[in-house]
Design a protein around this motif. Sequence first.
Motif, PDB file in Angstrom:
ATOM      1  N   GLY A  18       2.401 -23.903  41.775  1.00 54.97           N
ATOM      2  CA  GLY A  18       3.017 -24.539  40.620  1.00 54.97           C
ATOM      3  C   GLY A  18       2.770 -23.744  39.354  1.00 54.97           C
ATOM      4  N   LEU A  19       2.942 -24.402  38.221  1.00 61.10           N
ATOM      5  CA  LEU A  19       2.811 -23.714  36.936  1.00 61.10           C
ATOM      6  C   LEU A  19       1.425 -23.100  36.754  1.00 61.10           C
ATOM      7  CD1 LEU A  19       3.813 -22.942  34.133  1.00 61.10           C
ATOM      8  CD2 LEU A  19       3.242 -25.237  33.354  1.00 61.10           C
ATOM      9  N   VAL A  80       3.860 -16.364  26.530  1.00 55.13           N
ATOM     10  CA  VAL A  80       5.268 -16.294  26.917  1.00 55.13           C
ATOM     11  C   VAL A  80       5.788 -14.863  26.767  1.00 55.13           C
ATOM     12  CG1 VAL A  80       7.600 -16.951  26.175  1.00 55.13           C
ATOM     13  CG2 VAL A  80       5.852 -18.707  26.542  1.00 55.13           C
ATOM     14  N   ALA A  81       5.363 -14.171  25.717  1.00 52.32           N
ATOM     15  CA  ALA A  81       5.816 -12.795  25.496  1.00 52.32           C
ATOM     16  C   ALA A  81       5.396 -11.894  26.661  1.00 52.32           C
ATOM     17  CB  ALA A  81       5.259 -12.265  24.184  1.00 52.32           C
ATOM     18  N   PRO A  90      14.070 -14.809  30.031  1.00 54.74           N
ATOM     19  CA  PRO A  90      13.622 -15.713  28.975  1.00 54.74           C
ATOM     20  C   PRO A  90      12.888 -16.915  29.559  1.00 54.74           C
ATOM     21  CG  PRO A  90      15.933 -16.080  29.415  1.00 54.74           C
ATOM     22  CD  PRO A  90      15.536 -14.896  30.260  1.00 54.74           C
ATOM     23  N   CYS A  91      11.965 -17.461  28.774  1.00 57.59           N
ATOM     24  CA  CYS A  91      11.191 -18.631  29.212  1.00 57.59           C
ATOM     25  C   CYS A  91      11.665 -19.935  28.562  1.00 57.59           C
ATOM     26  CB  CYS A  91       9.712 -18.429  28.901  1.00 57.59           C
ATOM     27  SG  CYS A  91       8.929 -17.139  29.892  1.00 57.59           S
ATOM     28  N   GLY A  92      12.543 -19.838  27.586  1.00 57.25           N
ATOM     29  CA  GLY A  92      13.067 -21.047  26.961  1.00 57.25           C
ATOM     30  C   GLY A  92      12.135 -21.694  25.965  1.00 57.25           C
ATOM     31  N   LEU A  93      11.267 -20.894  25.327  1.00 54.46           N
ATOM     32  CA  LEU A  93      10.376 -21.430  24.296  1.00 54.46           C
ATOM     33  C   LEU A  93      11.158 -21.662  23.013  1.00 54.46           C
ATOM     34  CD1 LEU A  93       7.489 -22.114  23.287  1.00 54.46           C
ATOM     35  CD2 LEU A  93       7.250 -19.680  22.684  1.00 54.46           C
ATOM     36  N   ARG A  94      11.053 -22.889  22.452  1.00 50.81           N
ATOM     37  CA  ARG A  94      11.786 -23.222  21.234  1.00 50.81           C
ATOM     38  C   ARG A  94      10.884 -24.025  20.287  1.00 50.81           C
ATOM     39  NH1 ARG A  94      16.686 -26.615  22.204  1.00 50.81           N
ATOM     40  NH2 ARG A  94      17.347 -25.821  20.178  1.00 50.81           N
ATOM     41  N   ARG A 152      14.033 -24.746  34.285  1.00 47.87           N
ATOM     42  CA  ARG A 152      15.135 -23.813  34.508  1.00 47.87           C
ATOM     43  C   ARG A 152      14.790 -22.373  34.155  1.00 47.87           C
ATOM     44  NH1 ARG A 152      20.258 -26.217  31.556  1.00 47.87           N
ATOM     45  NH2 ARG A 152      18.815 -26.139  29.799  1.00 47.87           N
ATOM     46  N   GLN A 153      13.743 -22.168  33.321  1.00 50.88           N
ATOM     47  CA  GLN A 153      13.484 -20.810  32.855  1.00 50.88           C
ATOM     48  C   GLN A 153      12.037 -20.347  33.074  1.00 50.88           C
ATOM     49  OE1 GLN A 153      15.569 -21.572  28.851  1.00 50.88           O
ATOM     50  NE2 GLN A 153      16.265 -19.527  29.338  1.00 50.88           N
ATOM     51  N   LEU A 154      11.058 -21.086  32.561  1.00 56.79           N
ATOM     52  CA  LEU A 154       9.679 -20.614  32.619  1.00 56.79           C
ATOM     53  C   LEU A 154       9.211 -20.365  34.049  1.00 56.79           C
ATOM     54  CD1 LEU A 154       6.901 -19.986  31.414  1.00 56.79           C
ATOM     55  CD2 LEU A 154       6.426 -22.444  31.413  1.00 56.79           C
ATOM     56  N   MET A 155       9.436 -21.333  34.955  1.00 56.18           N
ATOM     57  CA  MET A 155       8.946 -21.178  36.318  1.00 56.18           C
ATOM     58  C   MET A 155       9.592 -19.976  37.000  1.00 56.18           C
ATOM     59  SD  MET A 155       6.610 -23.457  36.938  1.00 56.18           S
ATOM     60  CE  MET A 155       6.513 -23.715  38.712  1.00 56.18           C
ATOM     61  N   ARG A 156      10.879 -19.776  36.775  1.00 56.35           N
ATOM     62  CA  ARG A 156      11.568 -18.629  37.382  1.00 56.35           C
ATOM     63  C   ARG A 156      11.025 -17.317  36.817  1.00 56.35           C
ATOM     64  NH1 ARG A 156      13.107 -21.554  41.541  1.00 56.35           N
ATOM     65  NH2 ARG A 156      14.588 -23.200  40.996  1.00 56.35           N
ATOM     66  N   ALA A 157      10.817 -17.293  35.504  1.00 55.23           N
ATOM     67  CA  ALA A 157      10.300 -16.076  34.878  1.00 55.23           C
ATOM     68  C   ALA A 157       8.877 -15.776  35.367  1.00 55.23           C
ATOM     69  CB  ALA A 157      10.315 -16.221  33.356  1.00 55.23           C
ATOM     70  N   LEU A 158       8.058 -16.819  35.519  1.00 57.90           N
ATOM     71  CA  LEU A 158       6.696 -16.618  36.023  1.00 57.90           C
ATOM     72  C   LEU A 158       6.700 -16.065  37.445  1.00 57.90           C
ATOM     73  CD1 LEU A 158       4.259 -19.515  34.990  1.00 57.90           C
ATOM     74  CD2 LEU A 158       3.809 -17.057  34.926  1.00 57.90           C
TER      75      LEU A 158
END
Length: 281
Positions: A18-19, A80-81, A90-94, A152-158
Amino acid sequence: MTAACSSSSEPVLVLGGGLMGLAIAHQLARKGIAVTVLSRRRSEAAGFVAAGMLAPHAEGLSGPLLQLGQLSLGRVPSWVAQIEADSGLPCGLRSTGIVVPFRSDKERDLYPTAAFGEPLDREQLEQELPGLAPEWSAGLLFSQDGQIDNRRQLMRALESACVDRGVQFQEGVEVQELLQNHGQLKGVRTRDSEGTLSTLSCSQAMLCSGAWSAQLLPELQVFPVKGQMLSLQTPRGALRRVIFGPGTYFVPREDGLVVVGATSERNAGFNEGLTPQGQTT
């Protein structure tokens, strides 16, 4: 069981994909440590379904937990960087900020983290959240809080960053038992998707199995709390801020998707799928 740097040829085992498991595997790999992630089914990880709010202030934390949340919030951008640099995704950090509405000024001013937020009167609150029901007359804007699109983004990028750094994965593998000798970890016993039992030798491991962790270390006081949510597709930009209210939240993604949550069901256990409470709440 630690994951300190070791000269051993055995990889550090990360028990759970997981994360937390992926994040730790990535950081270890960046330090040149060989890592293998054992994962039964990564799609069941909370990181693939959670709303991704970064909200130590909006959630009204206090004491050491607030301090931990603030420290974590401050470190998220550089973390995240690293992931984005290694994965190219991208991780989708906003930094959307989070608005917490209240029924009165008194209620707002008594909120545990009120000193960290910008107070809003009814007019200002309505500017932030058009169409808000009239009983909400005050609010707090925590502009330092935000969100990350973990599902949708962070887990895939990780995942991609881990692969880029040489992390090995064993999917469909469930850890059945930690093998110890005089308090020292010697390995783990696993079962694969076909029911085959195996033993993996290791001297270092990271337990990242979330609510399942107590099945391997019964002395851990962790248990599952089921949360259910829904997503709504809205026009892009219809909601700018995250709304964190009593018993619910709205998290707007950049493309207009709004995540609405969530139930909190301690009696659901490890039940998969929808529950009656989730369908009627």
